[in-house]
Design a protein around this motif. Structure first.
Motif, PDB file in Angstrom:
ATOM      1  N   ILE A  76       0.696  -1.187  -0.056  1.00  0.00           N
ATOM      2  CA  ILE A  76      -0.055   0.027   0.100  1.00  0.00           C
ATOM      3  C   ILE A  76       0.845   1.361  -0.213  1.00  0.00           C
ATOM      4  O   ILE A  76       0.559   2.323  -0.800  1.00  0.00           O
ATOM      5  CB  ILE A  76      -0.960   0.010   1.126  1.00  0.00           C
ATOM      6  CG1 ILE A  76      -1.762  -1.269   1.311  1.00  0.00           C
ATOM      7  CG2 ILE A  76      -1.877   1.152   1.437  1.00  0.00           C
ATOM      8  CD1 ILE A  76      -2.902  -1.329   0.011  1.00  0.00           C
ATOM      9  N   LYS A  77       2.015   1.146   0.719  1.00  0.00           N
ATOM     10  CA  LYS A  77       2.955   2.384   0.854  1.00  0.00           C
ATOM     11  C   LYS A  77       3.244   2.618  -0.716  1.00  0.00           C
ATOM     12  O   LYS A  77       3.455   3.810  -1.064  1.00  0.00           O
ATOM     13  CB  LYS A  77       4.126   1.899   1.591  1.00  0.00           C
ATOM     14  CG  LYS A  77       4.434   2.778   2.668  1.00  0.00           C
ATOM     15  CD  LYS A  77       5.937   2.556   3.371  1.00  0.00           C
ATOM     16  CE  LYS A  77       5.655   2.837   4.619  1.00  0.00           C
ATOM     17  NZ  LYS A  77       7.114   2.235   5.677  1.00  0.00           N
ATOM     18  N   GLY A  78       3.629   1.536  -1.345  1.00  0.00           N
ATOM     19  CA  GLY A  78       4.283   1.769  -2.662  1.00  0.00           C
ATOM     20  C   GLY A  78       2.969   2.152  -3.628  1.00  0.00           C
ATOM     21  O   GLY A  78       3.402   3.332  -4.487  1.00  0.00           O
ATOM     22  N   ILE A  79       1.788   1.970  -3.468  1.00  0.00           N
ATOM     23  CA  ILE A  79       0.658   2.666  -4.033  1.00  0.00           C
ATOM     24  C   ILE A  79       0.680   4.148  -3.894  1.00  0.00           C
ATOM     25  O   ILE A  79       0.436   4.830  -4.820  1.00  0.00           O
ATOM     26  CB  ILE A  79      -0.674   2.038  -3.799  1.00  0.00           C
ATOM     27  CG1 ILE A  79      -0.550   0.506  -4.163  1.00  0.00           C
ATOM     28  CG2 ILE A  79      -1.980   2.743  -4.319  1.00  0.00           C
ATOM     29  CD1 ILE A  79      -1.888  -0.136  -3.867  1.00  0.00           C
ATOM     30  N   ILE A  80       0.849   4.433  -2.572  1.00  0.00           N
ATOM     31  CA  ILE A  80       0.886   5.810  -2.243  1.00  0.00           C
ATOM     32  C   ILE A  80       1.941   6.506  -2.835  1.00  0.00           C
ATOM     33  O   ILE A  80       1.953   7.848  -3.464  1.00  0.00           O
ATOM     34  CB  ILE A  80       0.660   6.295  -0.637  1.00  0.00           C
ATOM     35  CG1 ILE A  80      -0.559   5.426  -0.226  1.00  0.00           C
ATOM     36  CG2 ILE A  80       0.740   7.465  -0.237  1.00  0.00           C
ATOM     37  CD1 ILE A  80      -0.806   5.497   1.301  1.00  0.00           C
ATOM     38  N   ASN A  81       3.079   5.933  -2.855  1.00  0.00           N
ATOM     39  CA  ASN A  81       4.200   6.556  -3.272  1.00  0.00           C
ATOM     40  C   ASN A  81       4.220   6.983  -4.481  1.00  0.00           C
ATOM     41  O   ASN A  81       4.910   7.755  -5.135  1.00  0.00           O
ATOM     42  CB  ASN A  81       5.595   5.762  -2.884  1.00  0.00           C
ATOM     43  CG  ASN A  81       6.115   6.141  -1.538  1.00  0.00           C
ATOM     44  OD1 ASN A  81       6.396   7.289  -1.275  1.00  0.00           O
ATOM     45  ND2 ASN A  81       6.834   5.079  -0.829  1.00  0.00           N
ATOM     46  N   ASP A  82       3.483   6.081  -5.269  1.00  0.00           N
ATOM     47  CA  ASP A  82       3.255   6.313  -6.705  1.00  0.00           C
ATOM     48  C   ASP A  82       2.702   7.487  -7.134  1.00  0.00           C
ATOM     49  O   ASP A  82       2.789   8.042  -8.507  1.00  0.00           O
ATOM     50  CB  ASP A  82       2.498   5.146  -7.547  1.00  0.00           C
ATOM     51  CG  ASP A  82       3.461   3.917  -7.703  1.00  0.00           C
ATOM     52  OD1 ASP A  82       4.877   3.979  -7.577  1.00  0.00           O
ATOM     53  OD2 ASP A  82       2.935   2.577  -7.789  1.00  0.00           O
ATOM     54  N   THR A  83       1.693   8.128  -6.262  1.00  0.00           N
ATOM     55  CA  THR A  83       0.937   9.081  -6.606  1.00  0.00           C
ATOM     56  C   THR A  83       1.364  10.367  -5.994  1.00  0.00           C
ATOM     57  O   THR A  83       1.076  11.155  -6.403  1.00  0.00           O
ATOM     58  CB  THR A  83      -0.548   8.606  -6.087  1.00  0.00           C
ATOM     59  OG1 THR A  83      -0.669   8.458  -4.845  1.00  0.00           O
ATOM     60  CG2 THR A  83      -1.084   7.622  -6.937  1.00  0.00           C
ATOM     61  N   MET A  84       1.748  10.283  -4.664  1.00  0.00           N
ATOM     62  CA  MET A  84       2.294  11.445  -4.296  1.00  0.00           C
ATOM     63  C   MET A  84       3.359  11.392  -3.192  1.00  0.00           C
ATOM     64  O   MET A  84       3.907  10.211  -2.998  1.00  0.00           O
ATOM     65  CB  MET A  84       1.102  11.960  -3.311  1.00  0.00           C
ATOM     66  CG  MET A  84       0.558  11.177  -2.139  1.00  0.00           C
ATOM     67  SD  MET A  84      -0.770  11.677  -1.554  1.00  0.00           S
ATOM     68  CE  MET A  84      -1.977  10.552  -1.894  1.00  0.00           C
ATOM     69  N   ASP A  85       3.999  12.303  -2.533  1.00  0.00           N
ATOM     70  CA  ASP A  85       5.276  12.414  -2.148  1.00  0.00           C
ATOM     71  C   ASP A  85       4.960  11.736  -0.466  1.00  0.00           C
ATOM     72  O   ASP A  85       3.930  11.939   0.053  1.00  0.00           O
ATOM     73  CB  ASP A  85       6.197  13.540  -1.892  1.00  0.00           C
ATOM     74  CG  ASP A  85       5.470  14.510  -1.303  1.00  0.00           C
ATOM     75  OD1 ASP A  85       4.248  14.612  -1.463  1.00  0.00           O
ATOM     76  OD2 ASP A  85       6.074  15.488  -0.710  1.00  0.00           O
ATOM     77  N   TRP A  86       5.956  10.861   0.003  1.00  0.00           N
ATOM     78  CA  TRP A  86       5.580  10.108   1.224  1.00  0.00           C
ATOM     79  C   TRP A  86       5.353  11.266   2.498  1.00  0.00           C
ATOM     80  O   TRP A  86       4.590  10.882   3.272  1.00  0.00           O
ATOM     81  CB  TRP A  86       6.672   9.277   1.538  1.00  0.00           C
ATOM     82  CG  TRP A  86       6.447   8.705   2.705  1.00  0.00           C
ATOM     83  CD1 TRP A  86       7.205   8.440   3.782  1.00  0.00           C
ATOM     84  CD2 TRP A  86       5.320   7.862   3.000  1.00  0.00           C
ATOM     85  NE1 TRP A  86       6.481   7.656   4.733  1.00  0.00           N
ATOM     86  CE2 TRP A  86       5.530   7.033   3.964  1.00  0.00           C
ATOM     87  CE3 TRP A  86       4.278   7.247   2.057  1.00  0.00           C
ATOM     88  CZ2 TRP A  86       4.683   5.973   4.682  1.00  0.00           C
ATOM     89  CZ3 TRP A  86       3.330   6.234   2.540  1.00  0.00           C
ATOM     90  CH2 TRP A  86       3.632   5.725   3.750  1.00  0.00           C
ATOM     91  N   LYS A  87       5.816  12.470   2.157  1.00  0.00           N
ATOM     92  CA  LYS A  87       5.432  13.535   3.543  1.00  0.00           C
ATOM     93  C   LYS A  87       3.874  13.635   3.490  1.00  0.00           C
ATOM     94  O   LYS A  87       3.466  13.376   4.815  1.00  0.00           O
ATOM     95  CB  LYS A  87       6.156  14.850   3.225  1.00  0.00           C
ATOM     96  CG  LYS A  87       7.154  15.163   4.292  1.00  0.00           C
ATOM     97  CD  LYS A  87       7.556  16.687   4.094  1.00  0.00           C
ATOM     98  CE  LYS A  87       6.886  17.634   4.612  1.00  0.00           C
ATOM     99  NZ  LYS A  87       7.478  18.881   4.135  1.00  0.00           N
ATOM    100  N   THR A  88       3.224  13.863   2.530  1.00  0.00           N
ATOM    101  CA  THR A  88       1.857  14.054   2.552  1.00  0.00           C
ATOM    102  C   THR A  88       1.053  12.744   2.658  1.00  0.00           C
ATOM    103  O   THR A  88       0.144  12.363   3.338  1.00  0.00           O
ATOM    104  CB  THR A  88       1.466  15.250   1.420  1.00  0.00           C
ATOM    105  OG1 THR A  88       1.863  14.623   0.479  1.00  0.00           O
ATOM    106  CG2 THR A  88       1.662  16.514   1.867  1.00  0.00           C
ATOM    107  N   GLY A  89       1.748  11.775   1.967  1.00  0.00           N
ATOM    108  CA  GLY A  89       1.156  10.487   1.705  1.00  0.00           C
ATOM    109  C   GLY A  89       0.892   9.684   2.899  1.00  0.00           C
ATOM    110  O   GLY A  89      -0.073   8.771   2.899  1.00  0.00           O
ATOM    111  N   LYS A  90       1.819   9.837   3.793  1.00  0.00           N
ATOM    112  CA  LYS A  90       1.833   8.993   4.934  1.00  0.00           C
ATOM    113  C   LYS A  90       0.545   9.182   5.667  1.00  0.00           C
ATOM    114  O   LYS A  90       0.142   8.281   6.569  1.00  0.00           O
ATOM    115  CB  LYS A  90       2.815   8.931   6.035  1.00  0.00           C
ATOM    116  CG  LYS A  90       3.019  10.312   6.749  1.00  0.00           C
ATOM    117  CD  LYS A  90       4.130  10.204   7.632  1.00  0.00           C
ATOM    118  CE  LYS A  90       4.506  11.315   8.451  1.00  0.00           C
ATOM    119  NZ  LYS A  90       5.774  12.012   8.022  1.00  0.00           N
TER     120      LYS A  90
END
Lengths: 175, 240
Positions: free
Chosen positions: B63-77
């Motif tokens: 799921i982390k990979g999915i989020i990382n694909d769409t936005m940067d991790w700082k807001t994505g987390k």
């Protein structure tokens, strides 16, 4: 007409859009979200974070201890070198001291020997002089006695002295 | 296909409050299954992961990979729990209807909760509303409003329509896939159990379609999650 009825049935199965369902869905989804975050994913994420920190810490401490070990080994090497040098110094010192002592002993022995020799020579000289004196004294009286007995005549003191000296010289040469 | 739904109308005498009890039950069942699986997986967490913990961590990384694909991790987390719950809930919901469909009387009780347009649209609307909320919260109201006039001002009507069409497509895509799968499964069941010849004709397509439905269930859960993240990232990221 039949198809139309079927479509209606499907609509019934779909159930239309019931607001109650939607509210229930929303409520349960949010509750589920909160619950799994608190009881499942939160702890899992924490554990992963903890492991990350742990690994980072381990790497750091390993690096630190490696540096420490390097430092320690360098120090040990230094100390070893120092000790070696000290040992060499001690051996050299001992050697020097030995040589010096040897020289001193020989020197003193030589002096002693010279002193003993000198003393012996002095003694010998002394004894010899003493013996000569004694002989001289004895010879004087003895010769007078002999002469007076053999010749039975008066000898002038001058002749007598001469006689004695000649005699002593003779004796001295013989000695 | 002549099953009906157990609908209770006008609860508490409120005219618009109708319940499809089958949906309500399946929502609760799905939520309970997801909750139990997640909690069981998160038991006995250790520094050295074993068994279920490995699966949980693999899933989390996925799921982390999915989020990382769409936005940067700082807001994505911020959206990680949302994406995790969306994916697991939809996946479990999809698979429930593939494994079994339960009919009591003429009412269809046991089915996928995601085979109902209302439920998928609820999820989709929730995601879109969240995207607007976080768009305003993370970037400020001014930037949020300005975003409608980007890249050129005359796209404003289209941008507004897009918000609604996004909601509709997000919800109806999931509903359509799962509902079609269930309809076809039901038809094949009717064919297989209907006659002797039908059994031979229907058994193999039934198996194939069931396998395909499992695949579809996974794919749709994935698509729903990644599209949700894309829509949210459109709102919260400055570079879109």
């Amino acid at each position: 007409m039949h198809t139309f009825a079927n479509t209606l049935t499907i609509n019934a199965v779909l159930g239309g859009l019931h607001l109650g369902d939607m509210l229930v869905q929303l409520f349960f989804f949010l509750v589920l979200l909160l619950l799994v975050r608190k009881f499942a994913w939160g702890p899992v994420m924490n554990m992963m974070k903890q492991r990350e920190d742990y690994v980072a810490g381990e790497i750091e401490s390993a690096e630190k201890s490696r540096a420490e070990a390097e430092q320690a080994s360098k120090e040990a090497q230094e100390r070893l070198n120092q000790t070696k040098q000290e040992a060499q110094q001690i051996v050299e010192d001992a050697k020097n001291a030995g040589t010096r002592q040897e020289r001193e002993i020989i020197e003193s022995a030589r002096k002693e020997a010279a002193r003993i020799k000198e003393a012996a020579q002095a003694d010998i000289q002394n004894e010899r002089e003493k013996a000569l004196q004694a002989l001289q004294d004895k010879m004087a009286t003895l010769s007078v006695l002999i002469a007076s007995r053999v010749i039975e005549k008066e000898i002038s003191a001058q002749d007598q002295e001469k006689l004695i000296n000649d005699y002593i010289k003779e004796v001295g040469e013989e000695l | 296909m002549d099953h009906t739904a157990p609908i209770v109308e006008d609860v508490f005498g409120i005219s618009w409050l109708d319940f499809n009890m089958a949906n309500v039950m399946m929502i609760i069942v799905t939520s309970a299954i997801v909750f139990v699986i997640c909690v069981l997986g998160a038991r006995k967490l250790q520094m050295k992961p074993t068994g279920a913990q490995n699966v949980m961590e693999w899933f989390l990384d996925f799921i982390k990979g999915i989020i990382n694909d769409t936005m940067d991790w700082k807001t994505g987390k911020l959206f990680l729990p949302l994406a995790l719950t969306l994916f697991s809930y939809i996946l479990v919901g999809n698979l429930l209807g593939v494994i079994t469909n339960g009919v009591i009387g003429h009412d269809l009780w046991w089915k996928s909760p995601t085979a109902d347009a209302g439920i998928t649209l609820t999820l989709a609307t929730m995601v879109i509303v969240l995207s607007h909320y976080y768009g305003i919260k993370l970037r400020g109201g001014k930037e949020y409003i300005k975003d409608y006039a980007r890249p050129v001002w005359f796209l404003v009507p289209i941008k507004i329509v897009e918000e609604f069409s996004n909601t509709l497509t997000l919800g109806l895509r999931l509903f359509g896939n799962i509902y079609a799968g269930e309809v076809l499964l039901a038809l094949l069941v009717t064919l297989t159990t209907g006659s002797f010849l039908g059994f031979f004709g229907g058994a193999i397509p039934f198996l194939a379609w069931q396998g395909f439905s499992v695949f579809i269930g996974g794919i749709q859960a994935f698509i729903f999650t990644i599209l949700s993240m894309v829509y949210i990232s459109h709102k919260v990221s400055a570079d879109h």
